[in-house]
Write an enzyme that holds these catalytic residues in place. Structure first.
Site, mmCIF file in Angstrom:
data_model
loop_
_atom_site.group_PDB
_atom_site.id
_atom_site.type_symbol
_atom_site.label_atom_id
_atom_site.label_comp_id
_atom_site.label_asym_id
_atom_site.label_seq_id
_atom_site.Cartn_x
_atom_site.Cartn_y
_atom_site.Cartn_z
ATOM 1 N N GLY A 200 0.815 -1.208 0.000
ATOM 2 C CA GLY A 200 0.000 0.000 0.000
ATOM 3 C C GLY A 200 0.843 1.249 0.000
ATOM 4 O O GLY A 200 1.717 1.419 0.851
ATOM 5 N N GLY B 171 -0.297 4.462 0.319
ATOM 6 C CA GLY B 171 -1.051 5.605 0.811
ATOM 7 C C GLY B 171 -0.185 6.448 1.726
ATOM 8 O O GLY B 171 1.044 6.347 1.737
ATOM 9 N N PHE B 172 -0.826 7.261 2.543
ATOM 10 C CA PHE B 172 -0.077 8.146 3.434
ATOM 11 C C PHE B 172 0.800 7.359 4.398
ATOM 12 O O PHE B 172 1.957 7.694 4.623
ATOM 13 C CB PHE B 172 -1.040 9.037 4.220
ATOM 14 C CG PHE B 172 -1.749 10.050 3.377
ATOM 15 C CD1 PHE B 172 -1.086 11.162 2.904
ATOM 16 C CD2 PHE B 172 -3.083 9.896 3.054
ATOM 17 C CE1 PHE B 172 -1.727 12.107 2.127
ATOM 18 C CE2 PHE B 172 -3.741 10.828 2.279
ATOM 19 C CZ PHE B 172 -3.061 11.932 1.806
ATOM 20 N N GLY B 173 0.234 6.293 4.994
ATOM 21 C CA GLY B 173 0.994 5.516 5.962
ATOM 22 C C GLY B 173 2.159 4.791 5.340
ATOM 23 O O GLY B 173 3.284 4.812 5.863
ATOM 24 N N GLU C 163 -18.402 18.079 2.106
ATOM 25 C CA GLU C 163 -17.633 18.732 1.043
ATOM 26 C C GLU C 163 -18.236 18.451 -0.327
ATOM 27 O O GLU C 163 -18.283 19.337 -1.188
ATOM 28 C CB GLU C 163 -16.177 18.274 1.123
ATOM 29 C CG GLU C 163 -15.478 18.836 2.357
ATOM 30 C CD GLU C 163 -14.124 18.223 2.643
ATOM 31 O OE1 GLU C 163 -13.387 18.763 3.490
ATOM 32 O OE2 GLU C 163 -13.798 17.189 2.029
ATOM 33 N N ASP D 66 -5.805 2.922 7.847
ATOM 34 C CA ASP D 66 -7.146 2.335 7.850
ATOM 35 C C ASP D 66 -7.125 0.819 7.950
ATOM 36 O O ASP D 66 -8.173 0.205 8.148
ATOM 37 C CB ASP D 66 -7.894 2.737 6.572
ATOM 38 C CG ASP D 66 -8.241 4.218 6.550
ATOM 39 O OD1 ASP D 66 -8.358 4.802 7.638
ATOM 40 O OD2 ASP D 66 -8.393 4.778 5.454
ATOM 41 N N ALA E 27 -5.364 11.132 7.301
ATOM 42 C CA ALA E 27 -4.017 11.122 6.733
ATOM 43 C C ALA E 27 -2.940 11.356 7.795
ATOM 44 O O ALA E 27 -1.935 10.634 7.827
ATOM 45 C CB ALA E 27 -3.915 12.162 5.616
#
Length: 746
Positions: free
Chosen positions: A334, A336-338, A494, A629, A645
């Site tokens: 993954g 992503g941010f992590g 949003e 997540d 995030a």
């Protein structure tokens, strides 16, 4: 255990390049030729410096080009305002023997007005820098000799060989022009690239030696003639004692410690300025020092030799195949941010890293709704993963989908039957939509998790307006112009605000038979208020802002049915609509299932205080971590860490610290503690809410803060600039320019 345990024995057949679980552990770093402390320290410092240079050089480059350009442009404006004086000066003050005065004045004025514009824009940088350098050298030779002229000439000559940095039109257009049919475009760009690699370091080395000679002249070691002294900027070192000048000269001649020398001289010159030793000093010597620091000492220097040794013995960033097999293999699933936060720290260790992601890009999900509502392009918030690590030879990126993990055999199975061995495994696989057991709603109520989702939702929203324009059925037009968003967390709020603005601002005057401003935007929330994770006062302010935009808010009603043309709410209300968007819930990836691990109701793998995954018996799997997540961590004062995030980035950085400590045999850090940095949500063009615990904001100020924070979290300078430009265009022009329906038409 996962199904992959049946194939654990196949790990023997995996190549050494994929790592070997049987050789993992701290002992792998202890076997290095140099001590783990020395290797890790040198590698970390080197990577920190190289990464920092890569990050900050484009901005330093822009600053240098700007000030040089403005220095010329100011002079040009003065001459343009008084042409007769300019001709007089060219005739009597600094005549050029091979040119008529009027011609010389005209050429000089053209260079001073056009050259700075090109230099600052980074367009035809080399020809512009060459012309400006010649003008400066001529001025130094036949007019007034100044230290400023010398430093500007030196920097311009370097720019002739190197060109502008990443924030320039030359670099932006280079790849397109190189592949174009323009005559000579390809060989010219190839030649420029060759110059950047081979000639620019030589030029820098010559400039470095020039400064060294200047320092020797200042110390009285050499006594150059008056003519030569004209070309040595000795005055900048006024006040320097002879011994200090000799020490500095030694550093410049050997090309050792460019960073230390630059900072040291910067401070010393500033001190002597304060002491009054430099009454007429300008900014340009400092700009030169920043250039020297950022681009290094050039060829035939100690710094270059040290870098070569580091590459061969410490960094191994040239080729992945050169990285020692004995280095521990860390697999991160993954990007992503992590996952990226973990890799950002781990890459500085003597380890091999493999990133596996089913997509080849890192996506900034918090702004995905702006793709869906035609404000941003997908490329504005997505960055190719490979481009993030192109300078890190120990990081490999694989596009693939993991199907199983064998914890006992330490293997990851991806893309069907392909396998990787690992020494440490970091699971950062994120989450997907959750329809709470009603997956049949998926085709009618898409969520937002991927670029494909964003583009599809954008198409459905824009198609609704297009089909309404073409329809002559009033009932269908009403359905088409009714948008329902299920879930009123930050994403739902949003989305609702952005769709309302799209219909009432961006496309208001673009249709003829329907009025987009009459569109209904309905936000449905099962709870008593929107933004339930925010304080109640901010929730009410957000609701008022949405209502001012025309959004209808329906709270306290759970959706019980979603069909092709309607939504049914628990109180029996039926909303006729053909566009429903899902923002109500998420479910974790199947990482826990791969491991047969303990999971919470959302499918997140339960982890201990050090982010290690717990198996079905609640025992930690020693070499497997889960973050973001993917993990259920109680590190937020005993509560579950939110799926934000910043939380994922904190967990990724923490896990990398744990892995480093284990590989080096050091004491592991304490338990992971999530530090909440606040929550933000935007509502339309000029309103947002922000909760930082100790203080709360709403309205325009919160909206500006929201924008700054989100731009800061974006990956890559290009994305930050494009997002700011698009936002500015959308805000001031009240026009969204990304209203393209790009889905495949059936």
């Amino acid at each position: 255990m996962s199904s992959a345990s049946q194939t654990g024995g196949q790990a023997i057949a995996v190549s050494q390049r994929d790592g070997s679980a049987s050789q993992g552990g701290p002992e792998k770093l202890q076997e290095e030729r140099y001590s783990p402390f020395v290797r890790v320290t040198l590698r970390r410092w080197s990577k920190w410096y190289l990464d920092g240079t890569e990050t900050f050089w484009p901005f330093t480059d822009v600053i240098i080009r700007f000030f040089i350009g403005m220095w010329f442009f100011r002079s040009g404006l003065v001459k343009a305002a008084d042409w007769e004086t300019a001709v007089f000066l060219a005739t009597f003050e600094y005549p050029v023997s091979w040119m008529e005065p009027v011609t010389a004045a005209g050429v000089g004025l053209t260079i001073e007005l056009l050259g700075p514009i090109l230099l600052i824009a980074g367009f035809f940088t080399r020809p512009a820098a060459l012309a400006m350098a010649v003008l400066t050298i001529v001025s130094q030779a036949v007019y007034i000799s100044t230290t400023t002229n010398l430093f500007i000439s030196a920097m311009l000559i370097w720019y002739v060989s190197h060109g502008a940095g990443a924030l320039s039109l030359d670099r932006v257009l280079a790849s397109g022009l190189k592949a174009s049919a323009l005559p000579l475009a390809r060989p010219i760009i190839q030649f420029w690239n060759w110059q950047r690699v081979h000639i620019a370091p030589i030029v820098m080395a010559v400039i470095r030696i020039w400064i060294g000679v200047t320092l020797l002249a200042h110390a009285g070691v050499i006594a150059p003639s008056v003519v030569i002294q004209t070309w040595l900027p000795t005055t900048i070192f006024s006040g320097f004692p002879d011994w200090l000048a000799l020490v500095a000269a030694a550093f410049f001649f050997t090309g050792f410690g460019a960073v230390i020398v630059s900072y040291g001289l910067f401070i010393l010159i500033a001190v002597f300025i304060i002491a009054g030793a430099h009454p007429n000093v300008t900014l340009f010597p400092f700009l030169f020092l920043s250039l020297y620091e950022a681009r290094g000492a050039g060829v035939l220097s100690v710094d270059r030799a040290i870098l070569a040794w580091m590459e061969k013995n410490i960094l191994f960033d040239r080729e992945y195949s050169e990285i020692p097999d004995r280095w521990p293999h860390i697999v991160v699933v993954g990007a992503g941010f992590g996952g990226l936060a973990a890799v950002a720290k781990l890459k500085r260790l003597p380890v091999r890293i493999t990133i596996i992601d089913k997509r080849n890009y890192h996506l900034f999900q918090p702004l995905l709704y702006q793709i869906a509502t035609a404000t941003l392009n997908p490329s504005d918030i997505a960055t190719p993963i490979r481009s993030l690590f192109k300078g890190d030879g120990n990081v490999r990126v694989l596009k693939g989908e993991v199907g199983a993990i064998d914890a006992a055999g330490k293997t990851v199975t991806y893309n069907g039957d392909r396998m990787l061995c690992y020494d440490r495994l970091v699971l950062a696989t994120g989450a997907t939509h959750s329809y709470f057991g009603r997956d049949e709603w998926g085709p009618y109520a898409p969520g937002l998790k991927t670029v494909e989702d964003g583009v599809a939702v954008r198409a459905s929203i824009l198609n609704a307006f297009e089909e309404a324009e073409a329809s002559d059925d009033p009932e269908r037009i009403k359905r088409l112009l009714t948008f329902v968003i299920v879930g009123a967390g930050p994403t739902g709020v949003e989305l609702a605000g952005a769709i309302a603005e799209l219909s009432r601002v961006s496309v208001e005057r673009e249709f003829r038979t329907v009025d987009p401003s009459t569109a209904r935007v309905i936000l449905v929330q099962s709870g008593p208020r929107i933004l339930p994770a925010f304080p109640e006062e901010l929730s009410h302010k957000a609701a008022r802002s949405l209502e001012e935009l025309g959004v209808e808010i329906r709270t306290g009603g759970r959706v019980t049915e979603i069909a092709e043309a309607h939504v049914r709410i628990g109180d029996g209300t039926v909303i006729e609509t053909e566009t429903v968007l899902w923002a109500a819930g998420v479910a974790a990836s199947p990482a826990a299932k791969w491991l047969g691990a303990k999971a919470d109701r959302s499918g997140r793998a339960i982890v201990n205080e050090r982010m290690r995954v717990l198996d079905s018996d609640e025992q930690p799997l020693s070499d497997i971590f889960a973050i973001g997540d993917t993990a259920d961590s109680k590190a937020w004062d005993g509560n579950s860490v939110p799926g934000l995030a910043p939380a994922a980035k904190q967990a990724g950085a923490y896990v990398s610290t744990v892995i480093e400590a284990e590989l080096l045999g050091k004491k592991c850090p304490g338990s992971f503690v999530y530090k909440h940095q606040g929550s933000l949500a935007t509502i339309g063009r000029k309103s947002a809410v922000a909760d930082f615990g100790f203080f709360k904001l709403s309205g325009a100020l919160a909206w500006w803060l929201w924008g700054v924070v989100h731009v800061g979290f974006l990956t890559g300078t290009r994305n930050r600039l494009l997002v700011m430009v698009n936002w500015a265009w959308n805000f001031f022009a009240k026009h969204s320019g990304v209203r393209l329906i790009t889905e495949k038409q059936s």
